[in-house]
Design an enzyme around this catalytic site. Structure first.
Site, mmCIF file in Angstrom:
data_model
loop_
_atom_site.group_PDB
_atom_site.id
_atom_site.type_symbol
_atom_site.label_atom_id
_atom_site.label_comp_id
_atom_site.label_asym_id
_atom_site.label_seq_id
_atom_site.Cartn_x
_atom_site.Cartn_y
_atom_site.Cartn_z
ATOM 1 N N ASP A 165 0.949 -1.374 -0.148
ATOM 2 C CA ASP A 165 0.082 -0.107 0.060
ATOM 3 C C ASP A 165 0.845 1.267 0.056
ATOM 4 O O ASP A 165 0.691 2.141 -0.825
ATOM 5 C CB ASP A 165 -0.829 0.040 1.297
ATOM 6 C CG ASP A 165 -1.965 -1.165 1.153
ATOM 7 O OD1 ASP A 165 -2.275 -1.548 -0.110
ATOM 8 O OD2 ASP A 165 -2.539 -1.506 1.989
ATOM 9 N N ARG A 204 2.761 5.692 17.023
ATOM 10 C CA ARG A 204 2.263 6.725 16.411
ATOM 11 C C ARG A 204 3.005 7.905 16.414
ATOM 12 O O ARG A 204 3.460 8.843 15.534
ATOM 13 C CB ARG A 204 1.005 6.968 16.183
ATOM 14 C CG ARG A 204 -0.088 5.628 15.605
ATOM 15 C CD ARG A 204 0.663 5.037 14.839
ATOM 16 N NE ARG A 204 -0.135 3.669 14.015
ATOM 17 C CZ ARG A 204 0.230 2.661 13.562
ATOM 18 N NH1 ARG A 204 1.560 2.527 13.906
ATOM 19 N NH2 ARG A 204 -0.522 1.482 13.381
ATOM 20 N N ASP A 238 -5.852 5.767 13.866
ATOM 21 C CA ASP A 238 -4.435 5.901 13.519
ATOM 22 C C ASP A 238 -4.540 7.382 12.675
ATOM 23 O O ASP A 238 -3.580 7.853 12.829
ATOM 24 C CB ASP A 238 -3.992 4.777 12.752
ATOM 25 C CG ASP A 238 -3.552 3.872 13.844
ATOM 26 O OD1 ASP A 238 -3.127 4.137 14.877
ATOM 27 O OD2 ASP A 238 -3.131 2.583 13.286
ATOM 28 N N SER A 293 -5.684 -7.717 9.249
ATOM 29 C CA SER A 293 -4.793 -6.300 9.422
ATOM 30 C C SER A 293 -4.278 -6.519 10.757
ATOM 31 O O SER A 293 -4.621 -6.553 11.895
ATOM 32 C CB SER A 293 -5.689 -5.273 9.419
ATOM 33 O OG SER A 293 -5.215 -4.018 9.612
#
Length: 397
Positions: A14, A95, A124, A175
């Site tokens: 991706d 993050r 996210d 995922s």
């Protein structure tokens, strides 16, 4: 001057496709930034070269494992941070680490836009963009999957059409996001919340039902920081890594929960965080020994709010920063040893020892040598219960 975009790059399909996709959509040059927070997988240099082969004008990689452990995981351990009393903030902690490197790269390369690979329905996207806005208020954010309809089938077609050097094999049914602090698994058959997880969901932990010998471990803390395991000095990163191995081998840290996402939906998540759960369990118990009662009570309220802020992507917020100060102050006496038995999916505390201990054997004992003056208890109870007694007389009249 050509616009430049800094892209949070993982090396996967991706984000590799996103390099060319962003260039076509915006006309901008793309700078790929990959940050190692202990997620494993490919060598950083391999990832860097792939980004360049996919069209990035620059590619930076950063080994941030120690930074992640010291500056992000450690505060979570000191805060006993468990969102909804269960989730040790695995993805939420990584993050802001990545964001810091993205903003630094944007400043270095004169980029005005930062891009990420998140969808429009997860947490996210908020964590990335709230963090970017906090550290670089003038930066803009884009997300190709969310903003430019970059679906996976389109990504595969783009990859094949452009001949990008990345495999387009069948996608995993799950995922997955992982780092040294833990692993998060969702989607696939797990979206039916009646379905139980199967063993192939797990990677960091062994089946806790499998018979095996128990593992006894002694963790040493200094001012809330894990500094030794079984008497051998460790860094924070080493403490997490070693306990991932030892607690993971005992099936500790498996969490299957339906959680409240920031975007307003409930989501089924399966987590593995053996090292995190073992460290937080030990740290909580050492606090029970060393932290005064009123401070401990108030800290539990702070812990919940701290966890919510981090989960919601507000790591760099003024309130989170202020609560950090309180948590560090509350940890100044959290030093000593905790002995735990790791077995059957549980980390069970079996011993505590601290020079900062508030436990007084002579006050606690019921045997000879008891120094607690029991004659004062009746008067204390009378005064303590007085307001309730007065109210009861009124209400029962």
């Amino acid at each position: 001057m050509t616009e430049r975009v800094v892209l949070a790059y993982s090396g996967g399909l991706d984000t590799s496709v996103a390099i060319g996709w962003i260039a076509e959509e915006t006309g901008a040059e793309v700078i790929a930034v990959a940050v190692d927070v202990g997620q494993g997988g490919e060598d950083l240099d391999v990832i860097r070269k792939r980004a360049l082969a996919c069209g990035a004008v620059e590619a930076e990689v950063a080994d941030a494992k120690d930074e992640f452990a010291d500056e992000y995981c450690l505060p979570a351990i000191k805060a006993n941070a468990l969102y909804m009393d269960r989730y040790p903030l695995v993805s939420a902690l990584s993050r802001p680490t990545i964001v810091k490197h993205l903003v630094a790269a944007a400043n270095k390369h004169g980029a005005g836009i930062v891009a990420h690979g998140c969808t429009g329905k997860g947490n996210d996207q908020v964590r990335f963009e709230a963090g970017i806005q906090a550290l670089g208020p003038d930066l803009k954010c884009i997300a190709p999957v969310r903003d430019y309809a970059m679906t996976r089938d389109k990504a595969i077609a783009f990859c094949e059409d452009k001949g990008l050097p990345i495999a387009t094999s069948k996608k995993s049914p799950y995922s997955i996001d992982q780092n040294v602090f833990g692993r998060a698994v969702e989607t696939g058959f797990l979206e039916d919340i009646w379905n139980a997880p199967i063993e192939d969901v797990y990677e960091y932990t062994s089946n806790p039902a499998t018979p095996r010998e128990a593992d006894e471990v002694v963790l040493t803390f200094k001012e809330g920081v894990p500094v030794a395991i079984d008497g051998r000095p460790v860094t924070v990163l080493q403490a997490i890594q070693q306990l991932n191995e030892r607690a993971g081998a005992q099936g500790i840290g498996r969490i299957d929960m339906v959680e409240d996402r920031l975007v307003g939906i409930k989501s089924r998540e399966v987590y593995e965080a053996p090292g995190a759960i073992a460290l937080i369990t030990a740290h909580q118990e050492l606090e029970n020994v060393t932290v005064e009662r009123e401070l401990a009570r108030y800290k539990r309220q702070v812990e919940q709010r701290w966890g919510e802020l981090v989960y919601d992507g507000l790591w760099f917020s003024p309130l989170k920063r202020a609560l950090d100060g309180f948590i560090n102050e509350a940890n100044q006496h959290v030093s000593g040893d905790i002995r735990m038995t790791l077995h059957g999916g549980r980390a069970v505390v079996t011993g505590r020892k601290s020079e900062q201990s508030l436990y007084d054997f002579n006050l606690a004992t019921y045997d000879t040598g008891d120094t607690f003056d029991q004659s004062k208890a009746q008067g204390f109870i009378d005064i303590f219960a007085l307001s309730s007694k007065i109210a009861a007389k009124r209400d029962l009249a």
